[in-house]
Write an enzyme that holds these catalytic residues in place. Sequence first.
Site, PDB file in Angstrom:
ATOM      1  N   ASP A  13       0.852  -1.177   0.000  1.00  0.00           N
ATOM      2  CA  ASP A  13       0.000   0.000   0.000  1.00  0.00           C
ATOM      3  C   ASP A  13       0.893   1.234   0.000  1.00  0.00           C
ATOM      4  OD1 ASP A  13      -2.441   1.446   0.177  1.00  0.00           O
ATOM      5  OD2 ASP A  13      -2.164   1.649   2.333  1.00  0.00           O
ATOM      6  N   ASP A  15      -0.307   5.020   1.006  1.00  0.00           N
ATOM      7  CA  ASP A  15      -0.573   5.909   2.133  1.00  0.00           C
ATOM      8  C   ASP A  15      -0.567   5.129   3.443  1.00  0.00           C
ATOM      9  OD1 ASP A  15      -1.088   8.457   0.719  1.00  0.00           O
ATOM     10  OD2 ASP A  15      -2.746   7.328  -0.154  1.00  0.00           O
ATOM     11  N   LYS A 184      -9.481  -2.315  -3.030  1.00  0.00           N
ATOM     12  CA  LYS A 184      -9.393  -3.000  -1.743  1.00  0.00           C
ATOM     13  C   LYS A 184     -10.582  -2.624  -0.862  1.00  0.00           C
ATOM     14  CE  LYS A 184      -5.551  -0.941  -1.115  1.00  0.00           C
ATOM     15  NZ  LYS A 184      -4.378  -0.356  -0.453  1.00  0.00           N
ATOM     16  N   ASP A 209      -1.316  -0.940   5.983  1.00  0.00           N
ATOM     17  CA  ASP A 209      -1.472  -0.321   7.302  1.00  0.00           C
ATOM     18  C   ASP A 209      -2.888  -0.475   7.845  1.00  0.00           C
ATOM     19  OD1 ASP A 209      -2.392   1.651   5.273  1.00  0.00           O
ATOM     20  OD2 ASP A 209      -2.763   2.896   7.043  1.00  0.00           O
TER      21      ASP A 209
END
Length: 266
Positions: A13, A15, A184, A209
């Site tokens: 990922d 961010d 996602k 995250d």
Amino acid sequence: MSEHHPVRTWLTDMDGVLVHEEQALPGAAEFIAALQENAVRFLVLTNNSIYTARDLRARLLRSGIDLPEEAIWTSALATAQFLSEQMPGGSAYVIGEAGMTTALHDVGFVMTERDPDYVVLGETRTYSFEAITRAIRLIERGARFIATNPDVTGPSPEGPLPATGSVAAMIRQATGIKPYFVGKPNPLMMRSALNRLEAHSESTVMIGDRMDTDIVAGMEAGLRTVLVLTGSTRRSQIEGYPYRPTRVEDSIADVVPLVSELAPSA
């Protein structure tokens, strides 16, 4: 993780893993460099559909992270690929920005407000009541409802902003039609990324995250997963989920040594 197959491919990922509000997180540049030094294939994934891959490469470069445009896979690109497979040469009414419209143009879709095959909802900083109203009316007339991702909020320096999932909920309430989310946590986005790299799930690791998007999508796609604690999910929240990441690390900096350790030549 070392008891499994060697890791030939990494998905990560963006961010909360590599950057936070356009500032590189510690270890992010070193992680990308380690992947390149070990000749390991990788893609950086993001549910953000606003920007093109070229735009995102430029933004990452300004933060000190250098990676090729081809190594970025957005929910807009995944959505465009999905639609081109479902209905080659189709048409769409799009609520979104350049990332979404460019991706659809590139796969041969036509943008139209007249009887489109699809209404495609992406992310934008300027959602308009007029555009949402038009989308509702087109869906009521039979247009298929697609949304890039279900995230209800997005980050900004001032605080959370309403995102695609929030607007999709409004349209769903008005029409009674549930959208199909491509990004996602739909494992379809992971599968499309694997196909892009010609990779296999058993030799791929997903880093994220968020337990409710990155980790669950990776798990459902058959990948090993690494949760880093520099973004949305806190360590105290992990126990509340019915599934677990393969590994938990404080940050992407802690993943850097794993690239060489788990590579095929290790």
